[in-house]
Design an enzyme around this catalytic site. Structure first.
Site, PDB file in Angstrom:
ATOM      1  N   HIS A 183     -84.433  10.094  90.876  1.00 37.31           N
ATOM      2  CA  HIS A 183     -83.119   9.810  91.448  1.00 37.31           C
ATOM      3  C   HIS A 183     -83.254   9.141  92.810  1.00 37.31           C
ATOM      4  O   HIS A 183     -84.325   9.153  93.413  1.00 37.31           O
ATOM      5  CB  HIS A 183     -82.318  11.103  91.596  1.00 37.31           C
ATOM      6  CG  HIS A 183     -82.899  12.045  92.601  1.00 37.31           C
ATOM      7  ND1 HIS A 183     -83.974  12.864  92.325  1.00 37.31           N
ATOM      8  CD2 HIS A 183     -82.576  12.273  93.905  1.00 37.31           C
ATOM      9  CE1 HIS A 183     -84.274  13.567  93.407  1.00 37.31           C
ATOM     10  NE2 HIS A 183     -83.454  13.224  94.381  1.00 37.31           N
ATOM     11  N   HIS A 235     -84.813   5.549  98.271  1.00 35.12           N
ATOM     12  CA  HIS A 235     -86.079   5.605  97.550  1.00 35.12           C
ATOM     13  C   HIS A 235     -85.971   6.554  96.361  1.00 35.12           C
ATOM     14  O   HIS A 235     -85.063   7.369  96.289  1.00 35.12           O
ATOM     15  CB  HIS A 235     -87.185   6.107  98.480  1.00 35.12           C
ATOM     16  CG  HIS A 235     -86.934   7.510  98.934  1.00 35.12           C
ATOM     17  ND1 HIS A 235     -85.988   7.807  99.903  1.00 35.12           N
ATOM     18  CD2 HIS A 235     -87.456   8.701  98.535  1.00 35.12           C
ATOM     19  CE1 HIS A 235     -85.959   9.125 100.074  1.00 35.12           C
ATOM     20  NE2 HIS A 235     -86.837   9.684  99.257  1.00 35.12           N
TER      21      HIS A 235
END
Length: 170
Positions: free
Chosen positions: A115, A34
């Site tokens: 990220h 995620h």
């Protein structure tokens, strides 16, 4: 309860991330790959209803957008963490900012570095070997964000999707 807001990348990117996470990410079993758009926060049951309403409003006001993943980067020397670096589009930055205002207003603990974590809590040797290999690899993904998710942390520390919000939808 603890909550966070995240965007899940496509299945293809999740498979790529998991090919490293299985071995190198201590949170592999707790959450799927995620991109966190909001650091974790705490809500009680009464505040959850208002939070969901606010997230619906934010989703409605945010059009779907694209983002790119082009390389592996690191948080070293602070942490032996490797991640797929997400290029922060203006739309992604705006969504992040909206999630720190109004009902969600709070101090940011960290600068926003979008990220997808692929390795964390690894030894210096593992870190050096893996980063040495991955920094030479090209990652070329263009992803479309059409939803974000409110995740809730369970007693066993696993994160589950509490609610999904579709961008730009009335």
């Amino acid at each position: 309860m603890n909550y966070t807001v995240a965007i899940f990348p496509s299945e293809h990117v999740q498979q790529e991330a998991n090919s490293y996470r299985k071995r190198f990410d201590s949170a592999y079993a707790l959450i799927k790959p995620h991109m966190k758009v909001r650091q974790p926060f705490t809500l009680n049951e009464n505040d959850l209803i208002d939070a969901v309403s606010e997230l619906k409003r934010i989703a409605r006001e945010t059009a779907p957008f694209s983002y790119k993943i082009e390389k592996v980067s690191t948080f070293a020397p602070a942490h032996n963490t490797l991640y797929l670096k997400v290029t922060a589009s203006e739309e992604l930055k705006t969504l992040h900012e909206k999630l720190y205002h109004g009902l969600f207003e709070s101090e940011k603990a960290y600068a926003f570095i979008p990220h997808i974590t692929i390795a964390q809590d690894i030894s210096n040797g593992e870190y050096a070997d893996l980063y040495g290999t991955l920094k030479l690899k090209q990652f070329q993904y263009e992803e479309q964000a059409t939803q974000f998710h409110l995740l809730e942390q369970q007693a066993d520390e696993k994160w589950i999707v509490k609610e999904t919000f579709t961008l730009g939808e009335e």
